[in-house]
Design a protein around this motif. Structure first.
Motif, PDB file in Angstrom:
ATOM      1  N   ARG A   1       0.792  -1.035   0.024  1.00 14.65           N
ATOM      2  CA  ARG A   1       0.019  -0.126   0.009  1.00 14.65           C
ATOM      3  C   ARG A   1       0.902   1.191  -0.048  1.00 14.65           C
TER       4      ARG A   1
ATOM      5  N   PRO B   1      -0.612   4.797   0.098  1.00 18.46           N
ATOM      6  CA  PRO B   1      -1.685   5.861   0.325  1.00 18.46           C
ATOM      7  C   PRO B   1      -1.009   7.063  -0.238  1.00 18.46           C
ATOM      8  N   PRO B   2      -1.790   7.936  -0.750  1.00 19.60           N
ATOM      9  CA  PRO B   2      -3.492   7.687  -1.324  1.00 19.60           C
ATOM     10  C   PRO B   2      -3.307   7.038  -2.637  1.00 19.60           C
TER      11      PRO B   2
END
Length: 120
Positions: free
Chosen positions: A53, A55-56
């Motif tokens: 991940r 983000p964003p």
């Protein structure tokens, strides 16, 4: 429907611009660079046992092994966009990123050391 892929020329240009001047690069350039590098990671480390991940801007599942289908995956790697660009392009090592707490990794398989820098 398949997810749209980032063209290699556009992705490489965004990565180069974001690496040269991260703060000066537009949000769109940084987003394209992050997504292109995530795309390259997923292409080179096929699987769904680890979720990466950034983000964003994006997330991908990669690395062979037992996958998950619902809820929070058991193996998660998360970092900010600048860290991901540096890691994916070889300007930051996995060990240094973890030691400096710039990279958060949880789970037995949450280790990208054999997959970064990514192949473009």
């Amino acid at each position: 429907m398949a997810k749209a892929r980032i063209d290699a020329a556009a992705g490489a240009a965004a990565v180069q611009t974001a690496r040269a001047d991260f703060e000066g690069a537009s949000r769109d350039i940084r987003a394209t660079a992050v997504r292109y590098l995530l795309q390259a990671l997923a292409d080179g480390a096929e699987g769904n046992s680890v979720e990466v991940r950034v983000p964003p801007f994006g997330a991908v599942q990669c690395i062979e092994g037992p996958g998950h289908t619902r809820g929070t995956p058991p193996n998660v790697v998360e970092m900010d966009a600048r860290t991901w660009i540096e890691l994916a392009t070889g300007h930051l090592s996995w060990a240094d990123g973890r030691a400096s707490a710039r990279i958060s990794a949880s789970g037995q398989r949450a280790d990208l050391s054999g997959h970064v820098p990514v192949r473009l």
